[in-house]
Write an enzyme that holds these catalytic residues in place. Structure first.
Site, short mmCIF file in Angstrom:
data_model
loop_
_atom_site.label_atom_id
_atom_site.label_comp_id
_atom_site.label_asym_id
_atom_site.label_seq_id
_atom_site.Cartn_x
_atom_site.Cartn_y
_atom_site.Cartn_z
CG HIS A 1 -11.42 1.24 15.04
ND1 HIS A 1 -10.72 2.32 14.58
CD2 HIS A 1 -10.78 0.81 16.15
CE1 HIS A 1 -9.68 2.54 15.38
NE2 HIS A 1 -9.69 1.63 16.32
CE1 TYR B 1 -10.84 7.12 7.29
CE2 TYR B 1 -9.65 7.72 5.29
CZ TYR B 1 -10.08 6.76 6.19
OH TYR B 1 -9.76 5.43 5.97
N PRO C 1 -5.20 5.00 -1.44
CG PRO C 1 -3.43 5.74 -0.12
CD PRO C 1 -3.90 5.70 -1.52
CE LYS D 1 -13.52 -0.59 0.79
NZ LYS D 1 -13.58 -1.21 2.08
CE1 TYR E 1 -12.59 3.81 5.49
CE2 TYR E 1 -13.17 2.40 7.34
CZ TYR E 1 -12.27 3.24 6.70
OH TYR E 1 -11.04 3.49 7.27
P1 FAD Z 1 2.10 -6.69 -2.47
O1 FAD Z 1 1.83 -6.50 -1.04
O2 FAD Z 1 2.76 -5.58 -3.23
O3 FAD Z 1 2.97 -8.01 -2.61
C1 FAD Z 1 3.63 -8.37 -3.80
C2 FAD Z 1 4.88 -9.14 -3.44
O4 FAD Z 1 5.52 -9.58 -4.63
C3 FAD Z 1 5.89 -8.30 -2.69
O5 FAD Z 1 6.30 -8.95 -1.53
C4 FAD Z 1 7.02 -8.12 -3.70
O6 FAD Z 1 8.29 -8.01 -3.06
C5 FAD Z 1 6.90 -9.39 -4.52
N1 FAD Z 1 7.47 -9.29 -5.87
C6 FAD Z 1 7.45 -8.24 -6.72
N2 FAD Z 1 8.05 -8.57 -7.88
C7 FAD Z 1 8.44 -9.85 -7.76
C8 FAD Z 1 9.11 -10.75 -8.63
N3 FAD Z 1 9.50 -10.37 -9.85
N4 FAD Z 1 9.35 -11.99 -8.20
C9 FAD Z 1 8.96 -12.40 -6.95
N5 FAD Z 1 8.32 -11.58 -6.09
C10 FAD Z 1 8.06 -10.34 -6.49
N6 FAD Z 1 -4.88 -1.39 1.64
C11 FAD Z 1 -5.90 -1.61 2.50
O7 FAD Z 1 -6.70 -2.53 2.27
N7 FAD Z 1 -6.10 -0.86 3.63
C12 FAD Z 1 -5.27 0.15 3.94
O8 FAD Z 1 -5.44 0.77 5.00
C13 FAD Z 1 -4.18 0.44 3.03
N8 FAD Z 1 -3.29 1.44 3.30
C14 FAD Z 1 -2.19 1.57 2.50
C15 FAD Z 1 -1.29 2.54 2.84
C16 FAD Z 1 -0.15 2.72 2.07
C17 FAD Z 1 0.83 3.80 2.46
C18 FAD Z 1 0.10 1.88 0.94
C19 FAD Z 1 1.35 2.03 0.09
C20 FAD Z 1 -0.81 0.91 0.58
C21 FAD Z 1 -1.96 0.75 1.36
N9 FAD Z 1 -2.91 -0.23 1.05
C22 FAD Z 1 -4.00 -0.40 1.88
C23 FAD Z 1 -2.73 -1.09 -0.12
C24 FAD Z 1 -2.12 -2.45 0.22
O9 FAD Z 1 -0.93 -2.28 0.94
C25 FAD Z 1 -1.88 -3.26 -1.06
O10 FAD Z 1 -3.04 -3.22 -1.84
C26 FAD Z 1 -1.48 -4.71 -0.77
O11 FAD Z 1 -0.14 -4.76 -0.34
C27 FAD Z 1 -1.65 -5.62 -1.98
O12 FAD Z 1 -1.19 -6.91 -1.71
P2 FAD Z 1 -0.54 -7.80 -2.84
O13 FAD Z 1 -0.20 -9.10 -2.20
O14 FAD Z 1 -1.40 -7.79 -4.04
O15 FAD Z 1 0.77 -7.02 -3.29
C1 PHB Z 2 -3.50 3.00 7.74
O1 PHB Z 2 -3.74 2.83 8.95
O2 PHB Z 2 -2.37 2.82 7.26
C2 PHB Z 2 -4.57 3.47 6.85
C3 PHB Z 2 -5.85 3.62 7.35
C4 PHB Z 2 -6.88 4.06 6.51
C5 PHB Z 2 -6.60 4.35 5.20
C6 PHB Z 2 -5.33 4.19 4.69
C7 PHB Z 2 -4.29 3.75 5.52
O3 PHB Z 2 -7.60 4.81 4.40
#
Ligand code: FAD
Ligand code: PHB
Length: 389
Positions: free
Chosen positions: A72, A200, A291, A295, A382
């Site tokens: 995009h 948005y 979100p 980021k 962004y």
């Molecule tokens: P996580 O993905 O949470 O991974 C952590 C892992 O550790 C999980 O698999 C969990 O099961 C595991 N775990 C937990 N506890 C334990 C334990 N005790 N022992 C072993 N394993 C364990 N970010 C963006 O950049 N762009 C977006 O568009 C965006 N949109 C989002 C939309 C939504 C609705 C949500 C909820 C989040 C969004 N995010 C977005 C944020 C993004 O999803 C998170 O920041 C990302 O998942 C972080 O990755 P991580 O590996 O740090 O943590």
């Molecule tokens: C998504 O596609 O899930 C999404 C996109 C943009 C955002 C957050 C989530 O800011």
């Protein structure tokens, strides 16, 4: 069991770190509490910064991402029943890619399994020990048996609700946080996106976001209460609300079967420092952003890139300089993302504050939609920094 780096959590942070280390010949064991099916299906982020795409490409895990990801070059801000395009690429030279987080996770799991290095799903009772010594260990149960994994370093990549951060003694970490009085109700719908770019929308009924996952999957969000009960939101009500918030002459929102529905609360959260002894926190374990700035996943990947660089240097030369600056390096980027995510959240959501706040919000929206300097600042944040890390 013994390894060089014990990685707790197989989300984007843990899996990316494992592969970066593998490419440098460093051994690790990845421990994940959930099943493989669960982590591969969890619908979360969708926006990858160009730096994230570049890193995954350099790691050799982006073949499907390049085939199926959708590049995009702009986003739309919509308010007062008018749309304004922020031309991200014209303003910054960089783009974003739409590719679901669970697809990134799927690709990284496949790459990990190919290396034949350990990735254990459904581990239980994970606890970390002796991180202040040079012989840390992780204890857990796997397939019913108690295990101890000795290692040089532990990477706490276990997300916001993980165990690593809480294992650090009281008084070491400083926590900074902000709860928002709203959440997002998100749906995944089997229908072609109604727009080529993300929208948005700021509306008097509340914020709404139009995103997508593929040419036949739309991802939509609407601002709701943080503890909103999904039972109160049959599909018809969700569509009705989305129609109102996106209303624009000559534009129509396509409806389709709702495949997935969920409510997420929103918070900003940072701990400092991101390290204690031989335990390094990365991704959501150390910081959460609302979100609205897209980021979170990008920050998680950026953290582990810095951590992998520090570990590679340490194993190769014994020099700890990069590991010592790990926390400061990551926090600088994390706080920029915290500010941007807060800024986007405040600019776009319905704030039940006083009318003065509403007027300021409107002035800000009009500014980013009419000033190239303001739009460039938004676009630069962004799309993210030119280089990860
Ligand atoms: P996580 O993905 O949470 O991974 C952590 C892992 O550790 C999980 O698999 C969990 O099961 C595991 N775990 C937990 N506890 C334990 C334990 N005790 N022992 C072993 N394993 C364990 N970010 C963006 O950049 N762009 C977006 O568009 C965006 N949109 C989002 C939309 C939504 C609705 C949500 C909820 C989040 C969004 N995010 C977005 C944020 C993004 O999803 C998170 O920041 C990302 O998942 C972080 O990755 P991580 O590996 O740090 O943590
Ligand atoms: C998504 O596609 O899930 C999404 C996109 C943009 C955002 C957050 C989530 O800011």
């Amino acid at each position: 069991m013994r390894t060089q780096v014990a990685i707790v959590g197989a989300g984007p942070a843990g899996l990316t770190l494992a592969h970066l280390l593998h490419l440098e010949g460093i051994d690790s064991v990845v421990l994940e509490a959930r099943s493989r099916e669960y982590v591969e299906q969890r619908v979360r982020a969708g926006v990858l910064e160009q730096g994230t795409v570049d890193l995954l490409s350099a790691m050799g895990v982006a073949e499907r991402l390049h085939r199926e990801g959708i590049v995009h070059h702009g986003i739309e801000l919509r308010f007062d029943r008018r749309g304004y395009r922020i031309p991200l690429t014209d303003l910054t030279g960089r783009s974003i890619t739409i590719y679901g987080q669970q697809e990134v996770v799927r690709d990284l799991i496949a790459a990990r399994l190919d290396t034949e290095r350990p990735l254990l799903f459904e581990v239980e009772d994970v606890s970390v020990h002796d991180v202040a010594s040079d012989r840390p260990a992780v204890r857990f149960r796997y397939e019913g048996a108690a295990q101890e994994l000795e290692c040089d370093v532990i990477a706490g990549c276990d997300g916001f609700h993980g165990v690593c951060r809480d294992s650090i003694p009281a008084g070491v970490l400083t926590t900074y946080s902000r709860e928002y009085p709203f959440g997002w109700l998100g749906i995944l719908a089997a229908v072609a996106p109604s727009s080529d770019e993300l929208i948005y929308a700021s509306h008097e009924r509340g914020f709404a976001l139009h995103s997508l996952r593929s040419p036949d999957l739309s991802r939509l969000y609407l601002q709701c209460a943080p503890d909103e009960d999904l039972a109160d939101w049959p599909d018809e009500r969700i569509w009705e609300e989305l129609h109102m918030r996106f209303e624009l002459d000559g534009w129509a929102l396509h409806e389709g079967p709702v495949l997935e529905k969920g409510v997420t609360g929103m918070r900003s959260f940072v701990v400092e420092p991101m390290q204690y002894g031989r335990l390094y926190l990365a991704g959501d374990a150390a910081h959460i952003v609302p979100p609205t700035g897209a980021k979170g996943l990008n920050l998680a990947v950026a953290d582990v890139r810095v951590l992998a660089g520090g570990l590679v240097e340490w194993y190769a030369t014994g020099d700890t300089a990069l590991l010592e600056t790990y926390s400061a390096t990551c926090l600088k980027r994390a706080w920029r993302a915290e500010h941007f995510s807060y800024f986007m959240t405040h600019m776009l959501h319905r704030l039940d504050g006083d009318p003065f706040d509403a007027k300021l919000q409107r002035a800000q929206l009009e500014y980013v939609c009419s000033s190239e300097a303001a739009a460039t600042s938004l676009a630069e944040n962004y799309v993210g920094p030119a280089y990860v890390g």
